[in-house]
Design a protein around this motif. Structure first.
Motif, PDB file in Angstrom:
ATOM      1  N   GLY A 114       0.787  -1.222   0.000  1.00 49.53           N
ATOM      2  CA  GLY A 114       0.000   0.000   0.000  1.00 49.53           C
ATOM      3  C   GLY A 114       0.823   1.277   0.000  1.00 49.53           C
ATOM      4  N   GLN A 115       2.111   1.156  -0.249  1.00 46.92           N
ATOM      5  CA  GLN A 115       2.991   2.324  -0.271  1.00 46.92           C
ATOM      6  C   GLN A 115       3.763   2.387  -1.585  1.00 46.92           C
ATOM      7  N   GLY A 116       4.318   3.553  -1.860  1.00 42.90           N
ATOM      8  CA  GLY A 116       5.178   3.679  -3.021  1.00 42.90           C
ATOM      9  C   GLY A 116       6.583   3.195  -2.701  1.00 42.90           C
ATOM     10  N   PRO A 117       7.367   2.934  -3.729  1.00 51.01           N
ATOM     11  CA  PRO A 117       8.754   2.503  -3.504  1.00 51.01           C
ATOM     12  C   PRO A 117       9.573   3.582  -2.797  1.00 51.01           C
TER      13      PRO A 117
ATOM     14  N   PHE B 198      12.021  -0.787 -13.863  1.00 48.21           N
ATOM     15  CA  PHE B 198      11.963  -1.639 -12.683  1.00 48.21           C
ATOM     16  C   PHE B 198      11.891  -3.112 -13.071  1.00 48.21           C
TER      17      PHE B 198
ATOM     18  N   LYS C 195       4.428  13.800   4.473  1.00 46.39           N
ATOM     19  CA  LYS C 195       5.172  13.269   3.351  1.00 46.39           C
ATOM     20  C   LYS C 195       5.361  14.335   2.290  1.00 46.39           C
TER      21      LYS C 195
ATOM     22  N   TYR D 136       3.622   6.258 -12.948  1.00 46.99           N
ATOM     23  CA  TYR D 136       3.931   4.850 -13.162  1.00 46.99           C
ATOM     24  C   TYR D 136       2.653   4.034 -12.983  1.00 46.99           C
TER      25      TYR D 136
ATOM     26  N   GLN E 230       1.407   0.128 -12.039  1.00 43.65           N
ATOM     27  CA  GLN E 230       1.890  -1.113 -11.434  1.00 43.65           C
ATOM     28  C   GLN E 230       0.761  -2.127 -11.368  1.00 43.65           C
TER      29      GLN E 230
ATOM     30  N   PRO F 260       6.720  -1.416 -11.109  1.00 44.14           N
ATOM     31  CA  PRO F 260       6.150  -0.226 -11.758  1.00 44.14           C
ATOM     32  C   PRO F 260       6.728  -0.033 -13.163  1.00 44.14           C
TER      33      PRO F 260
ATOM     34  N   LEU G 253       1.022   5.188  -9.630  1.00 48.22           N
ATOM     35  CA  LEU G 253       1.919   5.876  -8.702  1.00 48.22           C
ATOM     36  C   LEU G 253       2.409   7.165  -9.344  1.00 48.22           C
TER      37      LEU G 253
ATOM     38  N   LEU H  75      14.249  10.428  -6.479  1.00 51.70           N
ATOM     39  CA  LEU H  75      12.899  10.238  -6.986  1.00 51.70           C
ATOM     40  C   LEU H  75      12.011   9.871  -5.802  1.00 51.70           C
TER      41      LEU H  75
ATOM     42  N   PHE I 184       8.100   8.863  -4.499  1.00 52.86           N
ATOM     43  CA  PHE I 184       6.840   8.315  -4.987  1.00 52.86           C
ATOM     44  C   PHE I 184       5.690   8.647  -4.047  1.00 52.86           C
ATOM     45  N   GLY I 185       4.482   8.744  -4.637  1.00 49.55           N
ATOM     46  CA  GLY I 185       3.272   8.736  -3.837  1.00 49.55           C
ATOM     47  C   GLY I 185       2.940   7.316  -3.445  1.00 49.55           C
ATOM     48  N   ALA I 186       1.905   7.158  -2.636  1.00 47.20           N
ATOM     49  CA  ALA I 186       1.539   5.834  -2.131  1.00 47.20           C
ATOM     50  C   ALA I 186       0.836   4.984  -3.171  1.00 47.20           C
TER      51      ALA I 186
END
Lengths: 114, 109
Positions: free
Chosen positions: A40-43, A105, B2, B36, B38, B44, B88, B97, B99-101
């Motif tokens: 549920g989170q971004g990398p 990725f 964040k 991105y 995913q 992603p 994302l 870089l 990222f958002g959640a």
């Protein structure tokens, strides 16, 4: 052209055991990244290599995590000992230095620590 | 707080609808903005990349950047079930870089 290759795809280990992930970047890509992605989170970046040099490892928990990129190609990320909170996806990515915004990725290594 | 905020959804729309996604950010140093996609159990993949404020269109996808409001958007027109994924947002300054959640989108057939 082959993409970023990671192995293993899935790994289940007991806490306190070691684990290692391997990454083969896209041929010719001199920048390699390891990211951590929680559910549920971004990398989130763990470490970035330019060729064989780690240029940003500020977010790598160095007490238990280590990484290497020998010869500036393949890379290994190791966790020893693993903790329950390390359960996550470990993503490897690569890019050409000149086009650092186009980051490719791999499919990720899914770690479960029990 | 964040640096990048993104509503996680989930968002469910019927096939053919317009999907609207957005992110806000706080770091004025961000210069490059990306979206991105995913899919489940995949890494992603880059969809859109923009540098400046304004719109950028690529097929059914349109990315908008408003630097004055620190707000970026992604629109998907004529959405298809194959668009079901997590989207994302990501932004970059000179160093990293972020990222958002991610927003999980389901397009119902």
């Amino acid at each position: 052209e082959a993409g970023v290759v990671q192995s293993p795809r899935y790994k289940i280990i007991e806490k306190k055991q070691p684990v290692a992930f391997w990454c083969n970047p896209i041929s010719g890509h001199n920048t390699l990244y390891w990211y951590l992605q929680n559910l549920g989170q971004g990398p989130e970046l763990l470490i970035r290599y330019e060729n064989e040099e780690a240029v940003d490892d500020s977010q790598l928990p160095k007490d238990r995590f280590s990484a290497e990129r020998l010869k500036g190609v393949d890379s290994t990320l190791k966790i020893q000992p693993a903790e329950l909170g390390d359960s996550a996806v470990y993503l490897c990515a690569s890019s050409l230095r000149e086009t650092g915004n186009t980051i490719y990725f791999g499919e990720g290594s899914w770690l479960t620590v029990v | 707080q964040k640096e990048v905020e993104q509503d996680p959804g989930p968002l469910s729309v019927p096939e053919g609808a317009i999907v609207s996604l957005n992110c806000t950010y706080s770091n004025s140093a961000f210069q490059y903005f990306m979206w991105y996609r995913q899919y489940s159990r995949k890494g992603p993949e880059l969809l859109m990349y923009t540098y400046s404020s304004g719109n950028k269109e690529d097929g059914r996808f349109t990315a908008q950047v408003d630097k004055s409001s620190k707000y970026i958007s992604l629109f998907i027109r004529d959405s298809q079930p194959s668009d079901s994924a997590t989207y994302l947002c990501a932004m970059r300054d000179d160093y990293k870089l972020s990222f958002g959640a991610g927003t999980t989108v389901t397009v119902r057939a």
